[in-house]
Design an enzyme around this catalytic site. Structure first.
Site, mmCIF file in Angstrom:
data_model
loop_
_atom_site.group_PDB
_atom_site.id
_atom_site.type_symbol
_atom_site.label_atom_id
_atom_site.label_comp_id
_atom_site.label_asym_id
_atom_site.label_seq_id
_atom_site.Cartn_x
_atom_site.Cartn_y
_atom_site.Cartn_z
ATOM 1 N N HIS A 18 -7.867 2.187 13.480
ATOM 2 C CA HIS A 18 -7.125 3.443 13.591
ATOM 3 C C HIS A 18 -7.804 4.501 12.736
ATOM 4 O O HIS A 18 -8.818 4.230 12.076
ATOM 5 C CB HIS A 18 -5.627 3.261 13.306
ATOM 6 C CG HIS A 18 -5.264 2.872 11.893
ATOM 7 N ND1 HIS A 18 -5.595 3.614 10.792
ATOM 8 C CD2 HIS A 18 -4.568 1.808 11.431
ATOM 9 C CE1 HIS A 18 -5.120 3.046 9.700
ATOM 10 N NE2 HIS A 18 -4.492 1.928 10.064
ATOM 11 N N HIS A 21 -9.058 3.907 9.141
ATOM 12 C CA HIS A 21 -10.335 3.193 8.956
ATOM 13 C C HIS A 21 -11.512 4.142 9.193
ATOM 14 O O HIS A 21 -12.518 4.089 8.490
ATOM 15 C CB HIS A 21 -10.432 1.998 9.916
ATOM 16 C CG HIS A 21 -9.251 1.071 9.847
ATOM 17 N ND1 HIS A 21 -8.407 0.868 10.904
ATOM 18 C CD2 HIS A 21 -8.761 0.325 8.826
ATOM 19 C CE1 HIS A 21 -7.447 0.016 10.541
ATOM 20 N NE2 HIS A 21 -7.637 -0.325 9.283
ATOM 21 N N CYS A 128 2.528 -12.318 0.659
ATOM 22 C CA CYS A 128 2.725 -11.363 1.746
ATOM 23 C C CYS A 128 1.499 -11.415 2.657
ATOM 24 O O CYS A 128 0.380 -11.108 2.224
ATOM 25 C CB CYS A 128 2.913 -9.941 1.213
ATOM 26 S SG CYS A 128 2.877 -8.716 2.539
ATOM 27 N N CYS A 131 -0.353 -7.983 3.123
ATOM 28 C CA CYS A 131 -1.291 -7.636 2.037
ATOM 29 C C CYS A 131 -2.343 -8.718 1.849
ATOM 30 O O CYS A 131 -3.334 -8.506 1.168
ATOM 31 C CB CYS A 131 -0.564 -7.495 0.706
ATOM 32 S SG CYS A 131 0.633 -6.173 0.609
ATOM 33 N N CYS A 145 8.253 -6.819 0.599
ATOM 34 C CA CYS A 145 7.039 -6.119 0.182
ATOM 35 C C CYS A 145 7.185 -4.659 0.595
ATOM 36 O O CYS A 145 7.391 -4.371 1.776
ATOM 37 C CB CYS A 145 5.816 -6.738 0.869
ATOM 38 S SG CYS A 145 4.390 -5.642 0.847
ATOM 39 N N HIS A 148 4.730 -3.405 3.401
ATOM 40 C CA HIS A 148 4.863 -3.885 4.786
ATOM 41 C C HIS A 148 6.300 -4.055 5.258
ATOM 42 O O HIS A 148 6.533 -4.380 6.421
ATOM 43 C CB HIS A 148 4.085 -5.197 4.967
ATOM 44 C CG HIS A 148 2.615 -5.010 4.814
ATOM 45 N ND1 HIS A 148 1.959 -5.153 3.622
ATOM 46 C CD2 HIS A 148 1.678 -4.612 5.709
ATOM 47 C CE1 HIS A 148 0.676 -4.879 3.784
ATOM 48 N NE2 HIS A 148 0.479 -4.541 5.037
ATOM 49 N N LYS A 297 3.343 7.500 7.111
ATOM 50 C CA LYS A 297 2.333 6.459 6.970
ATOM 51 C C LYS A 297 1.871 6.050 8.377
ATOM 52 O O LYS A 297 2.675 6.025 9.304
ATOM 53 C CB LYS A 297 2.995 5.274 6.271
ATOM 54 C CG LYS A 297 2.023 4.278 5.744
ATOM 55 C CD LYS A 297 2.723 3.097 5.121
ATOM 56 C CE LYS A 297 1.784 1.908 5.255
ATOM 57 N NZ LYS A 297 2.365 0.652 4.927
ATOM 58 N N LYS A 300 1.796 0.669 12.982
ATOM 59 C CA LYS A 300 2.123 0.291 14.349
ATOM 60 C C LYS A 300 3.610 0.467 14.616
ATOM 61 O O LYS A 300 3.999 0.954 15.665
ATOM 62 C CB LYS A 300 1.754 -1.174 14.563
ATOM 63 C CG LYS A 300 0.471 -1.362 15.299
ATOM 64 C CD LYS A 300 0.350 -2.813 15.687
ATOM 65 C CE LYS A 300 -0.975 -3.068 16.361
ATOM 66 N NZ LYS A 300 -1.253 -4.496 16.428
HETATM 67 N N1 MSP Z 1 -9.905 -6.492 4.500
HETATM 68 C C1 MSP Z 1 -9.392 -5.731 3.428
HETATM 69 C C2 MSP Z 1 -10.499 -5.131 2.594
HETATM 70 C C3 MSP Z 1 -11.490 -6.103 2.058
HETATM 71 S S1 MSP Z 1 -12.785 -5.320 1.215
HETATM 72 C C4 MSP Z 1 -13.604 -6.541 0.463
HETATM 73 C C5 MSP Z 1 -8.494 -4.625 3.952
HETATM 74 N N2 MSP Z 1 -8.701 -4.264 5.225
HETATM 75 S S2 MSP Z 1 -7.886 -3.124 6.017
HETATM 76 O O1 MSP Z 1 -8.279 -3.250 7.391
HETATM 77 O O2 MSP Z 1 -6.508 -3.199 5.730
HETATM 78 O O3 MSP Z 1 -8.495 -1.766 5.542
HETATM 79 C C6 MSP Z 1 -8.054 -1.165 4.386
HETATM 80 C C7 MSP Z 1 -8.811 0.131 4.153
HETATM 81 O O4 MSP Z 1 -8.723 0.975 5.306
HETATM 82 C C8 MSP Z 1 -8.220 0.967 3.049
HETATM 83 O O5 MSP Z 1 -8.631 0.602 1.774
HETATM 84 C C9 MSP Z 1 -8.727 2.330 3.413
HETATM 85 O O6 MSP Z 1 -10.072 2.432 3.023
HETATM 86 C C10 MSP Z 1 -8.632 2.325 4.924
HETATM 87 N N3 MSP Z 1 -7.341 2.843 5.360
HETATM 88 C C11 MSP Z 1 -6.404 2.185 6.126
HETATM 89 N N4 MSP Z 1 -5.378 3.042 6.372
HETATM 90 C C12 MSP Z 1 -5.613 4.222 5.777
HETATM 91 C C13 MSP Z 1 -4.972 5.472 5.748
HETATM 92 N N5 MSP Z 1 -3.820 5.685 6.346
HETATM 93 N N6 MSP Z 1 -5.587 6.475 5.073
HETATM 94 C C14 MSP Z 1 -6.798 6.316 4.466
HETATM 95 N N7 MSP Z 1 -7.422 5.155 4.478
HETATM 96 C C15 MSP Z 1 -6.832 4.062 5.053
HETATM 97 O O7 MSP Z 1 -7.692 -4.126 3.199
#
Ligand code: MSP
Length: 510
Positions: A18, A21, A128, A131, A145, A148, A297, A300
């Protein structure tokens, strides 16, 4: 110059990407491209985190083995950097053999470090899955949590533990000695007070599930997903270039970029694990905030998950990159919207930048039949405006001020637009005796645009190339080109096609 190694978090593959990312990935690309422009040896890493319980669960729901599921969805994740025009040097999957082998070596190094940093114990507590983290009672709100909004699960298993508690003093000393270890400063404070509050050892293995990297000395268990995922930042360097180990070149010259949700893992657990395994800690970590969509936020269940690829289809990659860098001050939380994207596309990209190029090239075509004379002057107002730009932008990007550096470039875009109005070349053109003056104004506008194009190359790579081509200038974007007076004479300038044509009513639901 020390090399520059930059990483994004590796993303969970339990669903498709999304815009959140895309946000981190775009930011990372801007920093990496900028350092390359400055001639620095740079390596940009992104990729995916596969060995999560939530990945195994989604696979089971679809009746697939986890690896089969990951193999299918990984293309959607590879498309994220590719379609965003991201210049990553490698894309890591934690299911790569090279990664799995290295994780085992890494954990074995900690086990063998002679300090008993890994030991066996029974873990009993709450977990969780969202997380992928163990939770203490005081982290829960109404038993759930808060991140979530689900009740964590009770887990009781015999696991291998990492003695994080033994690293409290060394971590505090690290934060004491290196005030810029974590940026922004308020995030360093957050990490430091978490450490000062006392560190609990944590489980680095899972007994109950087969999906993951087997613990080398106890293959009945797999590595806890974070003990596996964090190691990607090092493992990638060992096999990204077959036959070459990049670790000596790029470690510890690494900068990790991450969202605030995963601060503790990166700013506390990871440096401790590195010290335990005998590696240097990273050079720096930058923790950015959250992008909210229309104040909510992105999730989904709220139904506001935006597919970045859909946005790219409508507006193009550069417009999405621009919006990521500009809509929210990087480091802070902030709200963005599709209306905001559209507005910036039309007003800033279309009018401020696009029209400036159209007008400038049209004037050279019309008043000088496409010939631009090279007539720089030290006395020029534009020379004074451009002089500090390169240093200012570089200084901001060195401290990850993604939004501030872009605003600094945009000040110049606005100044050039004012210059067109103030000098009114269409008036000067009416008077034959002012021919030299007209040449100077046109030269300064073209030169200003050329400088802007080079300065913007890290943010808007496609657009930058198009502007330089439209101005008949070389495609080179070395940072030294961000200087007044380097535009070459051209005799074939034509009115440029619109950089950001109007888009039809977007069909995207926000
Ligand atoms: N797999 C772990 C990270 C492991 S790193 C060794 C993880 N993955 S995640 O798919 O949940 O991605 C998290 C990251 O996505 C966040 O730290 C951030 O960089 C980015 N973001 C996800 N949603 C976001 C927003 N709504 N806004 C900004 N960044 C966000 O955690």
């Amino acid at each position: 110059m020390e090399p520059y190694y930059l990483t994004t978090p590796i993303y969970y593959v339990n669903s498709t990407p999304h815009i959140g990312h895309a946000y981190t990935t775009v930011a990372a690309d801007v920093f990496a491209r900028h350092q390359r422009q400055r001639g620095r040896e740079t390596f940009l890493l992104t990729g995916v985190d596969e060995h999560a319980s939530k990945v195994a669960r989604v696979a089971a729901e679809q009746g697939l083995a986890p690896q089969e599921y990951a193999d299918r969805i990984v293309d959607a994740w590879r498309a994220l950097p590719a379609r965003l025009g991201v210049s990553n040097d490698f894309f890591i999957r934690t299911s790569d053999d090279g990664h799995k082998r290295f994780v085992q070596e890494f954990l074995q190094r900690i086990k063998d470090n002679g300090r008993d940093d890994i030991y066996q114990d029974v873990y009993a507590g709450l977990y969780c899955v969202g997380c992928e983290a163990f939770k203490s009672e005081d982290e829960l709100v109404d038993g759930k949590c808060p991140e979530h909004d689900v009740e964590p699960e009770w887990i009781e298993e015999r696991n291998w533990f990492f003695r994080l508690s033994a690293y409290q003093e060394r971590l505090l000393a690290l934060y004491e000695e290196r005030s810029d270890f974590v940026l922004p400063g308020f995030r360093a404070n957050e990490a430091r007070s978490f450490i000062a509050g006392g560190l609990q050892d944590f489980s680095i293995s899972r007994a109950g599930q087969p999906w993951g990297v087997p613990i080398p000395w106890d293959p009945e268990q797999v590595a806890y997903v974070w003990a596996d995922a964090l190691v990607n930042y090092l493992s990638a360097l060992t096999y990204a270039r077959p036959g070459e180990d990049l670790v000596p070149r790029f470690w510890p010259a690494v900068r990790h970029l991450l969202g605030k949700d995963i601060l503790r893992f990166h700013c506390v657990y990871w440096p401790a694990m590195l010290l335990a395994a005998g590696y240097d800690v990273p050079r720096q970590l930058f923790v950015h905030g959250y992008l909210l969509l229309d104040d909510r936020k992105i999730s989904k269940s709220l139904g506001n998950v935006l597919d970045p690829l859909d946005l790219i289809d409508v507006y193009g990659a550069d417009a999405v990159r621009f919006w990521c860098a500009r809509s929210v001050s990087f480091g802070q939380d902030g709200t963005a919207s599709i209306d905001g994207l559209r507005e910036r596309y039309e007003r800033e990209l279309g009018n401020d930048l696009g029209n400036l190029l159209s007008r400038t090239t049209a004037m050279v075509a019309r008043y000088r039949s496409g010939t631009l004379a090279a007539v720089p002057s030290d006395m020029s107002e534009i020379a004074a405006i451009l002089a500090p730009l390169g240093e200012d932008v570089a200084a901001r990007l060195d401290v990850f001020d993604l939004t501030g550096a872009l605003e600094r470039i945009w000040e110049v875009v606005r100044a050039l637009n004012r210059h067109v109005e103030a000098t009114a070349p269409w008036q000067i053109a009416k008077d034959e005796s002012r021919a030299a003056e007209l040449d100077r104004v046109l030269y300064d506008l073209v030169d200003g645009l050329r400088v802007v194009a080079v300065a913007l190359a890290a943010y808007l790579p496609e657009t930058s190339t198009r502007i330089l081509a439209a101005l008949g200038q070389p495609a080179a974007v070395d940072w030294g080109e961000v200087a007044y007076g380097r535009t070459r004479a051209v005799d074939t300038l034509e009115p440029a096609a619109p950089l950001f044509p109007r888009v039809d009513e977007p069909t995207l639901a926000a």
